[in-house]
Design a protein around this motif. Structure first.
Motif, short mmCIF file in Angstrom:
data_model
loop_
_atom_site.label_atom_id
_atom_site.label_comp_id
_atom_site.label_asym_id
_atom_site.label_seq_id
_atom_site.Cartn_x
_atom_site.Cartn_y
_atom_site.Cartn_z
N LEU A 1 0.70 -1.06 -0.06
CA LEU A 1 -0.31 0.35 -0.30
C LEU A 1 1.13 1.56 0.09
O LEU A 1 1.88 1.61 0.69
CB LEU A 1 -0.91 -0.35 1.16
N PRO A 2 0.94 2.11 -1.44
CA PRO A 2 1.14 3.85 -1.14
C PRO A 2 1.66 3.97 -0.04
O PRO A 2 0.18 4.84 0.19
CB PRO A 2 1.56 3.03 -2.69
N ALA A 3 2.61 4.91 0.00
CA ALA A 3 1.89 6.28 1.48
C ALA A 3 1.34 7.07 0.78
O ALA A 3 0.53 7.83 -0.48
CB ALA A 3 3.10 6.73 1.46
N LEU A 4 0.52 8.55 1.81
CA LEU A 4 0.27 9.02 0.95
C LEU A 4 0.67 10.41 1.31
O LEU A 4 1.71 10.52 1.66
CB LEU A 4 -0.95 9.14 2.29
N PRO A 5 0.39 11.36 -0.47
CA PRO A 5 1.10 12.47 -0.22
C PRO A 5 0.50 13.17 0.59
O PRO A 5 -0.36 13.21 2.10
CB PRO A 5 -0.02 12.97 -1.62
#
Length: 438
Positions: free
Chosen positions: A402-406
């Motif tokens: 799961l990518p990091a949130l901006p």
């Protein structure tokens, strides 16, 4: 080391009037630059907290002293960094161990304020980050606000377990209390240790293992809760002993934050913000965890039909196992903790989860304090939420993490959700004051 610790505890047992000062000084040393790395403050704090819980100090006094010591240590460290600036690297200790500063400086420059909040729960970083903040000229007012907030959570996380142990040893608890407590504690410890070990090892299946272990332990608790009766009654008696009129009002306010409408509002806001930001995978994770926890909690309550404690003067109609307040609070705050830690090193991810668990724990404990739930109810709620959050995370990162949130999205979500909870608390408080006046 153990001989020195035994000597200290024996002396404090014989001279309890010095125990408060000892807690203050040890907490200060644990958060003091350089000293906090050399002194085994965590072990010392647990030992003096056990002595405090044995009858020497109340829980409020113990936490207040540790809180004051933590803030004092932060301020001294900040002042040291502000005074010496870059010359701090030539001080004794740091001159021969530059790695102590390099790690803290990296975290501070990368994560800013968040590093002071989360780094509080990472041993080597805790005493060094305030000094780095001073060295890099972080505004004093901003630093103080962050320190006051971080020290509160740190004092609870590090002092409450020891104090509760001391209090439990003092009270005349039921005969089978300790065997039941040992079995439950062993299960929870195994869950935490294995989950932390897998996370630190960056294993791809870490979230699957955490989900499986949480739900397996939950299953054991749901099947065995009738045999935990003496443990529940003993812990309930221990917590009820701390009741006071002033604390009752605070606990009612805290428990209101876990009410269905409060949790529904912040959960809806979180999902709406993720939807507007087009963070689809984060939305699937958060929405899946929150919805699954709510549905599973309702189903289990109807299936088990466990009655609430007799403390209530007017028993509620709904059943108690698992605690809906506990499961909802842990699901929401753990979801925030997971989103905050995406893209960060393993230690920082774990620290975010620990930090996120503190408000959820406060809501859960308020239910036992008010006599609405048994202790095993809130533990079951936490396990349910933790297991389903880990399961939802596993499914959402089936193929890729799961990518990091901006950063701009995260710093929109966090203030908005916390601001809504603050508004709910203010509204509840004003409502209570209005009723009191009339």
């Amino acid at each position: 080391m153990s001989q020195w610790l035994d000597s200290l505890t024996l002396w404090l047992t014989a001279n309890p009037e010095w125990l408060g000062l000892a807690i203050l000084l040890i907490a200060c040393a644990e958060c003091l630059a350089i000293v906090g790395i050399l002194v085994p403050g965590t072990l010392l704090l647990f030992a003096v907290a056990v002595l405090a819980g044995s009858g020497a100090l109340s829980l409020g006094q113990t936490l207040a002293l540790a809180y004051a010591g933590g803030v004092l240590g932060d301020l001294l460290s900040y002042a040291t960094g502000r005074y010496f600036h870059q010359d701090i690297r030539r001080l004794p200790g740091l001159r021969h161990h530059p790695e102590w500063m390099l790690g803290a400086e990296f975290y501070f420059q990368r994560y800013g304020i968040a590093s002071l909040l989360v780094g509080r729960f990472i041993g080597p970083l805790r005493p060094m980050l305030p000094m780095i903040a001073g060295m890099l000229n972080m505004p004093f007012g901003r630093f103080v606000l962050v320190s006051l907030l971080a020290s509160a959570g740190w004092a609870v996380a590090y002092l409450l377990p020891g104090w509760a142990t001391g209090a439990a040893l003092r009270l005349p608890l039921p005969e089978n209390f300790w065997p039941q407590a040992a079995v439950l504690a062993a299960g929870l410890a195994a869950l935490l240790l294995l989950s932390v070990h897998d996370s630190l090892g960056e294993r791809r299946r870490a979230s699957w293992i955490a989900a499986g272990l949480s739900l397996l332990l939950l299953l054991g608790l749901l099947l065995g809760w009738p045999r935990l009766d003496q443990l529940d009654r003993g812990l309930l008696a221990l917590i009820q002993e701390q009741r006071s009129a002033s604390l009752d009002s605070l606990m009612v306010l805290i428990t209101r934050l876990g009410d269905f409408h409060s949790q529904l509002a912040v959960a809806a806001l979180l999902c709406l913000l993720l939807l507007l930001a087009r963070q689809w995978r984060a939305l699937c994770f958060s929405g899946g965890a929150l919805l699954a926890t709510a549905l599973a909690n309702g189903a289990l309550k109807a299936l088990l039909a466990r009655q609430r404690p007799e403390v209530l003067l007017e028993p509620l109609n709904s059943f108690s196992l698992p605690s809906g307040h506990s499961s909802a609070a842990f699901a929401f705050f753990l979801a925030l903790g997971v989103l905050a830690g995406r893209g960060a090193p393993a230690r920082l991810r774990l620290a975010w989860l620990l930090l996120a668990s503190l408000p959820a724990m406060a809501i859960a404990l308020s239910r036992v304090y008010l006599g609405v739930h048994w202790p095993s109810d809130i533990i079951a709620g936490a396990l349910l939420a933790g297991g389903l959050c880990a399961l939802s995370l596993s499914l959402c990162q089936w193929r890729t993490p799961l990518p990091a949130l901006p950063a701009k999205v995260w710093w929109l979500i966090l203030p908005a959700c916390l601001g809504l909870l603050g508004a709910i608390a203010t509204w509840r408080l004003s409502e209570a004051l209005l009723l009191y006046r009339y």
